[in-house]
Design an enzyme around this catalytic site. Structure first.
Site, PDB file in Angstrom:
ATOM      1  N   ASP A 328       0.854  -1.177   0.000  1.00 55.50           N
ATOM      2  CA  ASP A 328       0.000   0.000   0.000  1.00 55.50           C
ATOM      3  C   ASP A 328       0.898   1.237   0.000  1.00 55.50           C
ATOM      4  OD1 ASP A 328      -2.247   1.585   0.044  1.00 55.50           O
ATOM      5  OD2 ASP A 328      -3.167   0.583   1.758  1.00 55.50           O
ATOM      6  N   GLU A 529      -9.798   7.419   5.217  1.00 57.10           N
ATOM      7  CA  GLU A 529      -8.674   6.860   5.969  1.00 57.10           C
ATOM      8  C   GLU A 529      -8.476   7.576   7.306  1.00 57.10           C
ATOM      9  OE1 GLU A 529      -5.330   5.502   3.690  1.00 57.10           O
ATOM     10  OE2 GLU A 529      -6.476   5.520   1.833  1.00 57.10           O
TER      11      GLU A 529
END
Length: 855
Positions: A328, A529
């Site tokens: 990621d 997020e």
């Protein structure tokens, strides 16, 4: 002004030096793989429906044998479109590339599908051009299409996963995934970073809405359906011309971090890690998922990107996963001993592809090549990684398919946001709605009456769609950015007027003619997020403006239907008490008319569509009940997992729910620290850029004005900082964070008069011109003041982050209280200046940093 030095940690410079094999070992930064008792291990082999094909394996081996080390490592590097050009692709031959949230071709948010195709074609042609790198291996483009093709203007936007979990319909999930694959392929993209299969255990987590449920049952049921929708079935045109590569993410345990901390530490036992957090991989890998994304989080203190036991021993060896593992966003840089530019530990642990946005890709490429030459990374590990990448490319037909602009759906823009696709999204909205309260059977509403539609979410497609919507955070959008989409108000208006009723839109609830009923749409503003992480589940902590609106209407004896927009269950007892009916609408996406389909009766007052949604997350009884989950030993939610009224049910919910906060001191209204920019700005604050008379609100990750450019960058985590490049000119140019005057009293009210403005700063080069730091107040308390901070900034070492503080007294505020601030931060210059900024906050005391002394 001078800088009084306090403590700060100097960053270590990157050095290309040989590393001891013992320091890096086999990629594990712990000894867990040596101590596991395999007899008691919960892991087992997953029988994938996609078996190894000897023909493909032979092709992979033959190609691998001809590749140079440089070509192999290039396959393992995934840069971002803002950081490379087609010429870079031609020179290095990257195996893949991505567009992050808020990244667009030409840095243009309104890029057309043709613009996306053009970039895809340019990158593809450069990758198969062997004139510079000697390689003809096609590259692939990965994108976060997490609720439809959400980066592209005009695409169909489905409800976020939390709403789809409430629908509990795996057949619908496969349809949604197939539509997403189609719209992605229209723009020439081959690979989707979905599904997210996090089992969310603490609703304070900013990614709660990306999870289907707090319970692994629905997660396991859905994962395989989504994979099949994206990739096709193993026995039916698998990865054919109408499908994309899928990614099951984030491996492993991202939904179970302590305190719901994004990218934090999961303390689960290994059995719980499997039972709670791995079930999406059980069905996703069985369905043939070809890639898995490593997670940012740690497991018992060890970052997953560097955890050989989980990535290699469990995922690849025991579970038998034969696709590739992609990292990621610079997640490898968070491993102890690593940086974004240098991390052999991740490859040795089992990472196959570095996702490396920003300019770190080039040193990372060079370092990885050098480490393979020196034996720090075994060639067997490099070959295994590239074998997996090539295997997936052969399975997906990348070597045989035509170029992006010539593919099956490429350029067929009529498919993006088509009526058929929107009809499925509208169905998903209907099925995701959960009815929590319906006193005296107020719903369904007759469409033949006068309905007032109010609230800041009523006519706001961006708010109802949430984060990961065009931009990464889902902010900076207007209804004009959603051609073909429908707000909740527009859906109600259309159906009511068609039935002979009347609709009045009034966001503040005012009216000239008293309505029969009010529908109030309110809830969380978009986030993504870590920027969505919370301390507790209290809705509208500091101002309760939505509650004031509900109570105003209630006091006028107007029945109220609340439509609550949110990415998680929240403590809304007061709002429930003030509502006659209450609908949890989650984040429904672009098809707001799906809500009208359910809350409105037909013109004969008959039910058109009943509520079928059931809570896949338990609803909290208090603002601190953040980890209430199905099967807990002491399970006492307000609404349990699986709750959801239908029109046939009798509502017994009281309107006397407890409204007293159980732990008031944890509420942000009492804190002495106010974040101004923490990974981004949160509403009602806004970030804007100016250059002379030019002013724009920041709505994407990159902007350019005549004498200024802006770009988000990484300090610690993804895009938690920004870089300003100012040109020499006649105009004063810079960045401003401000708030509407009506919002100032509740934002900065808790601060003391002698507070400090704190921020982190990094100078890419020596400072040569003046830099002005400014604040501003409302009209009644005019206090616009500027301070030249160029001298203290110039004393800081370049290419290092520093925390600095300045007392508000430096701005000669005199009797002005911080609650009157409307611009708590402005940084500007008319000189050529490069400066990086992060972590801006106001605090009652100076931070542990360098203090700008203005005496």
């Amino acid at each position: 002004m001078k800088l009084v030095k306090k403590t700060f940690a100097a960053a270590m410079p990157l050095a290309l030096i040989p590393l001891l094999q013992a320091c890096v070992g086999d990629g594990s930064n712990n000894s867990v793989s040596e101590t596991k008792n395999k007899q008691n291990s919960p892991w087992h082999k997953i029988e994938s429906e996609v078996a190894l094909d000897p023909i493909i394996e032979a092709k992979v081996a033959a190609l691998l044998s001809k590749m140079t080390l440089e070509q192999k490592v290039a396959q393992m590097i995934q840069p971002e479109i803002r950081d490379i050009t087609p010429e870079d692709m031609r020179k290095y031959g990257f195996g893949s590339y991505l567009n992050g949230g808020g990244a667009f071709p030409n840095n243009n948010k309104h890029s057309t599908p043709q613009d996306w195709i053009t970039l895809a074609e340019q990158m593809y042609q450069a990758s198969i051009d062997d004139s510079l790198d000697g390689s003809t291996i096609p590259t692939i483009w990965g994108t976060d299409a997490v609720h439809g093709h959400n980066n592209v203007i005009g695409a169909t936007l489905f409800p976020h996963n939390i709403g789809l979990g409430a629908a509990n319909n795996p057949v619908l999930m496969e349809k949604i995934a197939k539509i997403t694959a189609t719209e992605v392929m229209v723009t020439g993209i081959d690979w989707v970073f979905a599904p997210t299969v996090a089992t969310v255990r603490d609703d304070r987590w900013g990614r709660t809405y990306e999870g289907y449920s707090e319970d692994p049952e629905i997660v396991r049921l859905y994962a395989g359906s989504v994979v099949k929708g994206l990739q096709g079935h193993a026995n039916d045109n698998f990865l054919g011309d109408d499908r994309v590569v899928s990614t099951v993410k984030h491996f492993l345990g991202d939904g179970g971090t302590e305190n719901g901390d994004d990218q934090g530490n999961n303390l689960s036992s290994e059995n719980d890690l499997y039972k709670l957090h791995a079930q999406g991989y059980v069905s996703g890998l069985a369905a043939g998922a070809q890639s898995v994304m490593a997670s940012f989080n740690s497991w018992n203190g060890d970052k997953i990107h560097g955890n050989k036991y989980l990535l290699t021993d469990v995922l690849k060896s025991t579970m038998g996963f034969d696709g590739f593992v992609v990292g990621d966003w610079n997640g490898h840089g968070q491993i102890t001993g690593c940086s974004n530019e240098n991390c052999p530990q991740a490859i040795n642990a089992g990472l196959d592809i570095f996702m490396v946005p920003t300019g770190a890709w080039k040193p990372l490429l060079e370092n990885t090549i050098e480490q393979a030459k020196n034996g720090v990374i075994p060639m067997s590990r490099i070959d295994d990684a590239v074998t997996r990448i090539l295997r997936v490319k052969f399975r997906a037909g990348i070597f045989d398919k035509p170029s992006p602009k010539e593919r099956m759906f490429s350029g067929k823009t009529e498919l993006i946001g088509s009526d058929n696709h929107r009809a499925v999204a509208r169905q998903a909205v209907r099925e995701s709605l959960v009815l929590l309260k319906n006193s005296n059977e107020l719903l369904p509403l007759s469409p033949r009456q006068h309905i007032l539609v109010a609230g800041d979410g009523a006519d706001n497609i961006g708010k109802q769609s949430g984060g990961w919507t065009i931009t990464w955070q889902g902010t900076g959008n207007t209804n004009n950015d959603f051609p073909g989409g429908t707000s909740i108000y527009q859906g109600i208006k259309q159906q009511v007027e068609n039935s002979g009723g009347k609709v009045t839109l009034s966001l503040d609830g005012s009216y000239s003619q008293k309505p029969d009923v009010a529908v109030v749409v309110f809830g969380e503003n978009p986030y993504a997020e870590g920027q969505g992480d919370l301390d507790d589940l209290n809705f509208e902590v500091s101002h309760k403006s939505s509650l004031k609106l509900l109570n105003k209407l209630k006091q006028q004896n107007i029945p109220v239907v609340s439509v609550f927009i949110s990415g998680r269950p929240m403590w809304v007892n007061a709002e429930l008490n003030a509502s006659n009916a209450f609908v949890a609408a989650w984040l429904p996406g672009s098809e707001g008319q799906g809500i009208a389909d359910v809350i409105l009766a037909d013109e004969h007052n008959k039910v058109k569509h009943d509520f079928v949604g059931k809570l896949s997350f338990s609803w909290p009884n208090s603002l601190t009940q953040t980890t209430v989950n199905r099967h807990d030993a002491n399970y006492n939610p307000l609404f349990p997992y699986g709750y959801g009224l239908t029109y046939a049910d009798k509502d017994t919910l009281t309107s006397q729910l407890n409204e007293k906060a159980d732990v008031v001191e944890n509420s942000a209204v009492n804190t002495k620290k106010i974040d101004i920019f923490k990974g981004g700005v949160k509403a009602p604050l806004s970030l804007s850029l100016f250059s002379g008379d030019e002013v724009i609100e920041v709505s994407a990750s990159a902007h350019r004005l005549s004498e200024l450019s802006y770009r988000t960058i990484d300090k610690v985590v993804q895009e938690d900082a920004f870089k300003l490049i100012l040109q020499e000119g006649s105009n004063l140019s810079g960045v401003r964070i401000s708030v509407a005057e009506s919002e100032t009293d509740h934002i900065f009210k808790s601060l003391e008069q002698n507070s400090y403005l704190n921020f982190s700063v990094k100078l890419p080069e020596e400072l040569s011109g003046s830099v002005m730091l400014s604040i501003g107040c409302n009209k009644q308390k005019h206090c616009d003041q500027s301070v030249d901070i160029s001298k203290p900034l110039a004393s800081l070492a370049t290419n290092q982050w520093h925390e600095v503080s300045i007392s508000l007294s430096c701005f000669t505020l005199q009797d002005v209280h911080p609650e009157h601030l409307t611009t708590p931060f402005q940084l500007a210059s008319s000189h050529a200046v490069q400066i990086n900024i992060a972590d801006i906050f106001l605090n009652a005391t100076e931070s542990d940093s360098s203090l700008m002394n203005c005496q």
